[in-house]
Design an enzyme around this catalytic site. Structure first.
Site, PDB file in Angstrom:
ATOM      1  N   CYS A  56     -80.466 -98.148  54.305  1.00  0.00           N
ATOM      2  CA  CYS A  56     -80.509 -96.325  55.220  1.00  0.00           C
ATOM      3  C   CYS A  56     -80.294 -95.024  54.701  1.00  0.00           C
ATOM      4  O   CYS A  56     -80.584 -95.122  53.040  1.00  0.00           O
ATOM      5  CB  CYS A  56     -78.717 -96.706  55.539  1.00  0.00           C
ATOM      6  N   CYS A  60     -74.320 -90.982  52.244  1.00  0.00           N
ATOM      7  CA  CYS A  60     -72.623 -91.423  52.718  1.00  0.00           C
ATOM      8  C   CYS A  60     -72.156 -92.149  51.079  1.00  0.00           C
ATOM      9  O   CYS A  60     -72.477 -93.093  50.887  1.00  0.00           O
ATOM     10  CB  CYS A  60     -72.496 -92.013  53.530  1.00  0.00           C
ATOM     11  N   CYS A  63     -70.961 -95.307  51.113  1.00  0.00           N
ATOM     12  CA  CYS A  63     -71.647 -96.856  51.541  1.00  0.00           C
ATOM     13  C   CYS A  63     -72.150 -97.354  50.810  1.00  0.00           C
ATOM     14  O   CYS A  63     -72.999 -97.312  50.550  1.00  0.00           O
ATOM     15  CB  CYS A  63     -71.730 -95.914  53.375  1.00  0.00           C
ATOM     16  N   CYS A 100     -68.207-104.723  68.529  1.00  0.00           N
ATOM     17  CA  CYS A 100     -67.875-103.900  68.118  1.00  0.00           C
ATOM     18  C   CYS A 100     -69.738-103.621  67.114  1.00  0.00           C
ATOM     19  O   CYS A 100     -69.534-104.588  66.321  1.00  0.00           O
ATOM     20  CB  CYS A 100     -67.799-103.455  67.263  1.00  0.00           C
ATOM     21  N   CYS A 131     -68.813-101.959  72.286  1.00  0.00           N
ATOM     22  CA  CYS A 131     -68.544-100.248  71.288  1.00  0.00           C
ATOM     23  C   CYS A 131     -70.199-100.648  69.935  1.00  0.00           C
ATOM     24  O   CYS A 131     -70.243-101.758  69.773  1.00  0.00           O
ATOM     25  CB  CYS A 131     -67.890-100.719  70.350  1.00  0.00           C
ATOM     26  N   CYS A 191     -65.157 -93.622  70.072  1.00  0.00           N
ATOM     27  CA  CYS A 191     -64.314 -93.675  69.194  1.00  0.00           C
ATOM     28  C   CYS A 191     -65.152 -93.087  67.703  1.00  0.00           C
ATOM     29  O   CYS A 191     -65.740 -92.761  67.417  1.00  0.00           O
ATOM     30  CB  CYS A 191     -64.866 -95.483  69.258  1.00  0.00           C
ATOM     31  N   ARG A 263     -56.437 -97.085  65.536  1.00  0.00           N
ATOM     32  CA  ARG A 263     -56.877 -98.363  64.556  1.00  0.00           C
ATOM     33  C   ARG A 263     -56.451 -97.963  63.348  1.00  0.00           C
ATOM     34  O   ARG A 263     -57.040 -96.998  62.609  1.00  0.00           O
ATOM     35  CB  ARG A 263     -58.426 -98.641  64.939  1.00  0.00           C
TER      36      ARG A 263
HETATM   37  N1  SAM Z   1     -74.950 -95.686  60.220  1.00  0.00           N
HETATM   38  C1  SAM Z   1     -74.107 -95.279  60.765  1.00  0.00           C
HETATM   39  C2  SAM Z   1     -72.752 -94.272  61.519  1.00  0.00           C
HETATM   40  O1  SAM Z   1     -72.996 -93.726  59.861  1.00  0.00           O
HETATM   41  O2  SAM Z   1     -72.608 -93.690  62.231  1.00  0.00           O
HETATM   42  C3  SAM Z   1     -72.841 -96.287  61.425  1.00  0.00           C
HETATM   43  C4  SAM Z   1     -72.027 -97.348  60.730  1.00  0.00           C
HETATM   44  S1  SAM Z   1     -71.197 -96.073  59.159  1.00  0.00           S
HETATM   45  C5  SAM Z   1     -70.784 -98.063  58.731  1.00  0.00           C
HETATM   46  C6  SAM Z   1     -69.394 -96.797  60.380  1.00  0.00           C
HETATM   47  C7  SAM Z   1     -68.670 -96.114  59.429  1.00  0.00           C
HETATM   48  O3  SAM Z   1     -68.329 -96.862  59.105  1.00  0.00           O
HETATM   49  C8  SAM Z   1     -68.263 -94.628  58.664  1.00  0.00           C
HETATM   50  O4  SAM Z   1     -69.014 -93.679  59.787  1.00  0.00           O
HETATM   51  C9  SAM Z   1     -67.353 -94.585  57.697  1.00  0.00           C
HETATM   52  O5  SAM Z   1     -66.189 -94.412  59.050  1.00  0.00           O
HETATM   53  C10 SAM Z   1     -67.063 -96.327  58.111  1.00  0.00           C
HETATM   54  N2  SAM Z   1     -67.184 -96.784  56.787  1.00  0.00           N
HETATM   55  C11 SAM Z   1     -68.715 -96.911  55.949  1.00  0.00           C
HETATM   56  N3  SAM Z   1     -68.124 -97.494  54.793  1.00  0.00           N
HETATM   57  C12 SAM Z   1     -67.011 -97.350  54.551  1.00  0.00           C
HETATM   58  C13 SAM Z   1     -66.395 -97.782  53.187  1.00  0.00           C
HETATM   59  N4  SAM Z   1     -67.111 -98.408  52.341  1.00  0.00           N
HETATM   60  N5  SAM Z   1     -65.352 -97.585  52.826  1.00  0.00           N
HETATM   61  C14 SAM Z   1     -64.575 -97.586  54.190  1.00  0.00           C
HETATM   62  N6  SAM Z   1     -65.130 -96.877  55.773  1.00  0.00           N
HETATM   63  C15 SAM Z   1     -65.930 -97.241  55.661  1.00  0.00           C
HETATM   64 FE1  SF4 Z   2     -76.107 -95.101  56.489  1.00  0.00          FE
HETATM   65 FE2  SF4 Z   2     -73.580 -96.204  55.692  1.00  0.00          FE
HETATM   66 FE3  SF4 Z   2     -73.958 -93.248  56.128  1.00  0.00          FE
HETATM   67 FE4  SF4 Z   2     -73.887 -95.345  58.052  1.00  0.00          FE
HETATM   68  S1  SF4 Z   2     -72.292 -94.970  56.797  1.00  0.00           S
HETATM   69  S2  SF4 Z   2     -75.166 -93.485  57.471  1.00  0.00           S
HETATM   70  S3  SF4 Z   2     -74.674 -96.841  56.633  1.00  0.00           S
HETATM   71  S4  SF4 Z   2     -74.730 -94.428  54.647  1.00  0.00           S
END
Ligand code: SAM
Ligand code: SF4
Ligand code: DTB
Length: 324
Positions: A56, A60, A63, A100, A131, A191, A263
Site C-alpha cells: 500500500c 499509516c 499498518c 467485510c 462491507c 462503519c 465494535r
Molecule cells: N486501506 C484502507 C484504509 O486504510 O481505509 C482499508 C484497510 S485498513 C487496514 C482498515 C483499518 O484497519 C484502518 O483504518 C485501521 O483503523 C485498522 N488497522 C490497520 N492496522 C491496524 C493495526 N495494526 N492495529 C489496529 N488497527 C489497525
Molecule cells: Fe494502506 Fe494500511 Fe493505511 Fe489502509 S491502513 S491505507 S492498508 S497503509
C-alpha cells in the site's frame, strides 16, 4: 423505555468529562443507555477477509501493509471472486452475519472496482450483509457501490484531527471526512471508528469520539481497535494503553452514539475474557469474528462461542447459531 436523543453538537470538554468519570459511574451510565436501545445480551458478528494484501502506498504508522515499512508481509494481488465467496460461506456457517472485505489501497481504480462489485453481489447472494474497506472513493465510485447493493463502507478516522499527522502523512483528516461524506450521501451505512494505543492522549480519544458523534449522521457501526503492534512499523514498541482506558472509550462511544453498533475490534487476541466482558458491559455489541483479521490473528471462533456461552450472549441475528 427512554430513548436517548441523538446529539451532533458535542464539545470536546463535555466528552472529556465523560471519559474522566469514575469508572463505575461511567459503566453504569453506558449500560443504562445501551439497554434503552439494544438487547444487552446480543452481539453482532462480522468476519473479515483481506482481498488485496500489502504494497500500500500510504504510510499509516500502525499498518503491516504499508510499502514504506519492512514488515515481512507477503503482498498478494486481488483475490479471485470464487475464493472470496468460499470464505464468506465458511464465515456464514460459523455464525457471521456480515462479511467485510478489505483492500490495501489508497483508493481503488475503476477496474479494481469492477471485480470488487462482483464480490459484493456474490456475497449478498449468500444472504450476508456486505462491507468494504478500500480507501478513498470518488463520488462516482460510491454511487456504483450503492447500486451494487453494498450495505456498509468502513473508513476509519483512526484518531483525533490534532494527532493524525503523527500517525499518517500521505493523506489528511479532511480526505477521510470527504470520503465519509461521499459514502453517506449515497445512503450507504458507514462503519467508522479508530485505533487506541497509538500514543494519543485521553483528550485525543475524546476528540476522535467528538468527530464521529458530530458527523451529520452517527456512523451505524463504530469499530474501536486496540493497536496490534507490528514489528517494522513506527508504532511498534509504543507504550501499552491501560486496558481500563480502552473500556472507558468504548463506554463513551456508547454514550455519544447511543444507537450505533460499537465494535470491539482489532486487539482482542491479547484481551482476557474478563476485559472483553467489561467492554460488552460498557456497551460494545459487535465483534470481528473468525480466526483472522486482515493480516494478523484474531480469537478462534470456538473461543468466542465459549465466551458468549459463559456470558449468556447470543449472536444478534439469531438462529444461525445456538448455544449447545
Ligand atoms: N486501506 C484502507 C484504509 O486504510 O481505509 C482499508 C484497510 S485498513 C487496514 C482498515 C483499518 O484497519 C484502518 O483504518 C485501521 O483503523 C485498522 N488497522 C490497520 N492496522 C491496524 C493495526 N495494526 N492495529 C489496529 N488497527 C489497525
Ligand atoms: Fe494502506 Fe494500511 Fe493505511 Fe489502509 S491502513 S491505507 S492498508 S497503509
Ligand atoms: C477496522 O476498524 N478494523 C479492521 C477493519 N476495520 C478493516 C482491520 C483491523 C486490522 C488489524 C491488523 C491486521 O490484521 O492487519
Amino acid at each position: 423505555m427512554t430513548e436517548y436523543p441523538l446529539r451532533h453538537d458535542w464539545t470536546l470538554d463535555e466528552i472529556e468529562a465523560l471519559l474522566d468519570l469514575p469508572f463505575n459511574d461511567l459503566l453504569y451510565r453506558a449500560q443504562t443507555t445501551h439497554r434503552a436501545h439494544f438487547d444487552p445480551n446480543a452481539v453482532q458478528a462480522s468476519s473479515l477477509i483481506s482481498i488485496k494484501t500489502g504494497a500500500c502506498s500510504e504510510d499509516c504508522g500502525y499498518c503491516s501493509q504499508s510499502s514504506k515499512y519492512n514488515t515481512e508481509l507477503e503482498p498478494e494481488k486481488l483475490l479471485p471472486v470464487e475464493d472470496v465467496v468460499q470464505a464468506a460461506r465458511a464465515a456464514r456457517e460459523k455464525g457471521a452475519s456480515r462479511f467485510c472485505m478489505g483492500a490495501a489501497w489508497r483508493n481503488p481504480t475503476d477496474k479494481n472496482l469492477d471485480r470488487v462489485i462482483e464480490m459484493v453481489q456474490a456475497v449478498r447472494d449468500l444472504g450476508m450483509e456486505t462491507c468494504l474497506t478500500l480507501g478513498m472513493l470518488t463520488e462516482e465510485q460510491a454511487a456504483r457501490l450503492k447500486e451494487a447493493g453494498l450495505d456498509y463502507y468502513n473508513h476509519n478516522l483512526d484518531t483525533s484531527p490534532e494527532f493524525y499527522g503523527e500517525v499518517v502523512t500521505t493523506r489528511t483528516y479532511q480526505d477521510r471526512l470527504d470520503t465519509l461524506a461521499r459514502v453517506r450521501d449515497q445512503g450507504i451505512n458507514i462503519c467508522s471508528g479508530g485505533i487506541l494505543g497509538l500514543g494519543e492522549t485521553r483528550r485525543d480519544r475524546a476528540s476522535m469520539l467528538r468527530q464521529l458523534a458530530n458527523l451529520p449522521r452517527h456512523p451505524q457501526s463504530v469499530p474501536i481497535n486496540m493497536l496490534v503492534q507490528i514489528e517494522g512499523t513506527p508504532l511498534y514498541g509504543a507504550d501499552e494503553l491501560d486496558p481500563f482506558e480502552f473500556v472507558r472509550t468504548v463506554a463513551v462511544a456508547r454514550l455519544v452514539m447511543p444507537r450505533s453498533h460499537v465494535r470491539l475490534s482489532a486487539g482482542r487476541n491479547r484481551m482476557s475474557d474478563e476485559l472483553q466482558a467489561l467492554c460488552f458491559l460498557a456497551g460494545a455489541n459487535s465483534i470481528f469474528y473468525g480466526e483472522r483479521l486482515l493480516t494478523t490473528d484474531n480469537k478462534e471462533a470456538d473461543q468466542d462461542r465459549l465466551l458468549f456461552k459463559r456470558l449468556g450472549i447470543r449472536f444478534e441475528q439469531d438462529g444461525a447459531w445456538q448455544p449447545a
